[in-house]
Scaffold this active site. Structure first.
Site, PDB file in Angstrom:
ATOM      1  N   LYS A 121       0.592   5.388  -4.032  1.00  0.00           N
ATOM      2  CA  LYS A 121       1.849   6.568  -3.995  1.00  0.00           C
ATOM      3  C   LYS A 121       1.736   7.662  -4.092  1.00  0.00           C
ATOM      4  O   LYS A 121       1.569   8.577  -3.408  1.00  0.00           O
ATOM      5  CB  LYS A 121       3.527   6.558  -4.267  1.00  0.00           C
ATOM      6  CG  LYS A 121       3.578   5.149  -3.675  1.00  0.00           C
ATOM      7  CD  LYS A 121       5.391   4.937  -4.057  1.00  0.00           C
ATOM      8  CE  LYS A 121       5.980   3.759  -3.796  1.00  0.00           C
ATOM      9  NZ  LYS A 121       5.715   2.443  -3.574  1.00  0.00           N
ATOM     10  N   ARG A 302       2.634  -1.830   7.744  1.00  0.00           N
ATOM     11  CA  ARG A 302       3.227  -2.571   7.915  1.00  0.00           C
ATOM     12  C   ARG A 302       3.589  -3.281   8.879  1.00  0.00           C
ATOM     13  O   ARG A 302       4.790  -2.394   9.112  1.00  0.00           O
ATOM     14  CB  ARG A 302       2.951  -3.735   6.979  1.00  0.00           C
ATOM     15  CG  ARG A 302       3.830  -4.034   5.634  1.00  0.00           C
ATOM     16  CD  ARG A 302       4.006  -4.771   4.665  1.00  0.00           C
ATOM     17  NE  ARG A 302       4.780  -3.890   3.510  1.00  0.00           N
ATOM     18  CZ  ARG A 302       6.802  -3.397   3.809  1.00  0.00           C
ATOM     19  NH1 ARG A 302       6.693  -3.953   4.489  1.00  0.00           N
ATOM     20  NH2 ARG A 302       6.843  -2.645   2.406  1.00  0.00           N
TER      21      ARG A 302
END
Length: 661
Positions: A121, A302
């Site tokens: 992140k 994903r």
């Protein structure tokens, strides 16, 4: 050439619902499907659906679904042309994607470089900032000392959010409102991050007030095309985990969609993205969505759990698109070709107990029935007779509803939830039904704190005894008992083998005295009374009113003479009371026995025998499903016994700590 000619076989490196989902599309396209399974999943639905299936190790994920070496060995053995990672497990593991490429197997996902760029992140925020994508203010650096991070939190201003840099699904994420709570929250976030992702590093950022969680589905191909497929609103969350998702986002305007879509596609282009991905934004929902009122949170490299709502409104099969792109084909459409039709809503049906803080629930699915109807889709990886284990995510199914309008979609979802039957583990079915009916969600502005603010109204706290459910189960138990007695009498009578069913019919016509029936209801001792009248039997429960107009109650039989009564999505377990099965140890504890709330691992003990503790003090932590659950003292007292040790597995209800006076 077709997709099946380019990629004739596919190995699904996952399990459960997403494995079934991928197998359905791959089979429709003509691909040979290959499953891998742990010992716990040997009889699972996805294993039965696949053309071939191979064992890869024990139940714990680290020894099976997270073991890249084993999965690649099976892929080579089976001659798999490609590997679909699903979501979770190895789906965002850049090393795995790279290893697939080195083995000459196509990874159905983005290149390893994109996974690495967006996988952490802190690095992802720095990268998208360079692409002029707005990010939430915070500290995203390498320094991880508790004192340093605490000072950064003070600088940012409370409340703050601690996030594991490799996190996802709410794991390793802690909201902190006060400086005094920062150190404990940091330790917990680091521990969860290490356990779930093998990385204890965190970032600290400003907690946006009235936050809306809006994400953009993006798709890229290897020919330089990047488009978005509209947005999804995932603001209905509990502990940072999504509960209900929908598309399009309520209150979305063309201007905000254009701004978010542009930011999302720019973020994807910045890393050379290929395949399905989701760019997640946090928005300030206090005054509605605005083009300058949203910030980048993270990118999931994903397929998302909630992808069916995007499929419902666009008419696209996202798994088919993934395979098309993986085969080297262009997307075949541009941004202007993407249209939205109607509204879709998805609810995640979990094996968890809302009345006990949403603790995961395990056990055999004695009954499982889903509705059919216009606009309803069910994605599941289990069927009746399967067991929900403590080793994996406790999702039972995703229930998706599509309609011309948001109201129609929510109405259809609510009706579908009402017609769903699950018996065995506790579930959030009743809770989900109330969510679909909640006025604040349907009509008013809502944000990620909606569930926490409305816990009581949504039934997510201990509820009163369901007298109607108990009465229905009591009648069933008494009928069983009478029939068992008649069968025994028939076998004894002069050696004759008469049909007990004939005796039962005759018996039902005979007048009978009122009967007291001792019951065990959800572990509590209750006395029921059955009286027979011309109209039939009637059950009464001292101190409880039974509403004659109650909705239909479904009954499912479990083992050991226990009946599960399902009423408005809530389950009540009812059995005949057996005095020899009572847990005398617990009964004598007077609140002094602190038990494991679910099957899991005891990862921390904060007290020793002889320690004095006060009510609310932390005693231990049990980890289940990669989430931590803190055990606290129910009252003041002195620790008289420690029944477990850190690192040991504990069963649900197992004694951990005992308090004396």
């Amino acid at each position: 050439m077709s997709i099946a000619e380019k990629l004739p076989s596919i190995l699904i490196a996952n399990r459960g619902e997403i494995a079934c989902r991928v197998i359905r599309t791959a089979s429709r396209l003509g691909l040979r499907t290959i499953a891998v399974y742990s010992e716990a999943d040997a009889q699972a639905l996805f294993v039965q659906m696949a053309d071939e299936a191979y064992p890869i190790g024990p139940a714990p994920a680290r020894d099976s679904y997270l073991d890249a070496g084993k999965i690649l060995a099976v892929a080579k053995q089976a001659g798999a042309a490609c590997i679909h990672p699903g979501y979770g497990f190895l789906s965002e593991n850049a090393d795995f994607a790279e290893a697939c490429a080195q083995a000459g197997i196509v990874f159905v996902g983005p290149p390893a470089s994109a996974i690495r760029a967006m996988g952490l992140k802190d690095a992802a925020k720095a990268l998208v900032e360079k692409a002029n994508v707005p990010v939430v203010p915070g500290y995203h650096g390498a320094e991880q000392g508790v004192d340093f991070l605490a000072k950064e939190a003070e600088r940012i201003g409370y409340p703050v959010l601690i996030k594991a840099v490799a996190g996802g699904g709410g794991k390793g994420m802690k909201k902190v409102d006060r400086p005094d709570d920062f150190a404990d929250a940091l330790t917990s976030a680091q521990r969860e991050g290490q356990s779930a992702f093998g990385d204890a590093r965190v970032l600290v950022e400003k907690y946006v007030l009235s936050p809306r969680h809006v994400e953009i589905q993006v798709f890229g191909d290897s020919h330089g095309n990047v488009v978005h497929l509209y947005e999804r609103d995932c603001s209905l969350q509990r502990r940072h985990q999504k509960v209900i998702e929908e598309a399009p986002a309520p209150g979305m305007t063309p201007e905000v969609r254009a701004a978010m879509g542009r930011a999302a596609t720019e973020a994807a282009r910045a890393v050379g993205y290929v395949g399905a991905g989701t760019v997640e934004f946090i928005a300030d929902g206090r005054d509605g969505l605005k083009p300058d009122g949203f910030w980048f949170m993270e990118m999931n490299t994903r397929l998302q759990v909630e992808h069916p709502v995007t499929e419902a409104i666009t008419g696209l099969d996202l798994v088919e698109l993934q395979l098309k792109v993986a085969a080297g084909e262009p997307l075949g459409f541009s941004q202007t070709d993407v249209k939205a039709n109607g509204h879709a809503v998805e609810a995640r049906l979990y094996a968890e107990d809302p009345e006990k803080g949403f603790l995961p629930s395990t056990g055999k699915l004695w009954a499982l029935q889903f509705p059919e109807g216009d606009g309803i889709r069910i994605d599941t990886g289990v069927e009746a007779g399967d067991t929900v284990t403590p080793f994996y995510d406790p999702m039972i199914a995703k229930i998706i509803a599509h309609g011309a309008t948001r109201t129609e979609a929510l109405d259809r979802l609510g009706a579908a939830l009402g017609d769903t039957v699950v018996a065995g583990p506790r579930t959030n079915l009743a809770f989900l039904k109330k969510l679909t009916e909640a006025e604040g969600f349907r009509e008013g502005p809502f944000d990620t704190g909606f569930i926490e603010r409305n816990v009581a109204a949504l039934g997510a706290q201990p509820q009163p005894l369901d007298a109607a459910a108990v009465a229905a189960a009591a009648l069933q138990l008494e009928e069983e008992r009478q029939l068992a007695g008649l069968m025994q009498a028939a076998e004894r009578a002069d050696g004759e083998h008469r049909s007990p069913w004939l005796d039962a019919d005759a018996f039902s016509l005979m007048p009978r005295p009122a009967l007291g029936l001792p019951l065990l209801v959800d572990g509590e001792r209750i006395e029921a009374r059955i009286e027979w009248h011309e109209a039939g039997a009637r059950v009464s429960l001292p101190g409880h009113e039974i509403d004659e107009g109650e909705h239909e109650i479904a009954l499912a039989q479990a083992e050991r003479g226990t009946w599960l009564a399902l009423h408005r999505g809530r389950q009540t377990s009812v059995a005949l009371f057996d005095p020899f099965s009572v847990d005398l140890d617990a009964a004598a504890g007077s609140g002094g026995i602190i038990k494991a709330p679910m099957h899991g691992k005891l990862i921390a003990l904060f007290v020793s025998a002889g320690d004095a503790v006060v009510k609310g003090q932390r005693l231990a932590i049990v980890e289940a499903m990669k989430m931590e659950h803190v055990l606290v003292a129910p009252r003041d007292g002195t620790v008289s016994e420690i029944a477990g040790e850190p690192g040991a597995q504990v069963a649900e209800g197992a004694k951990v700590v005992v308090l004396g006076e």
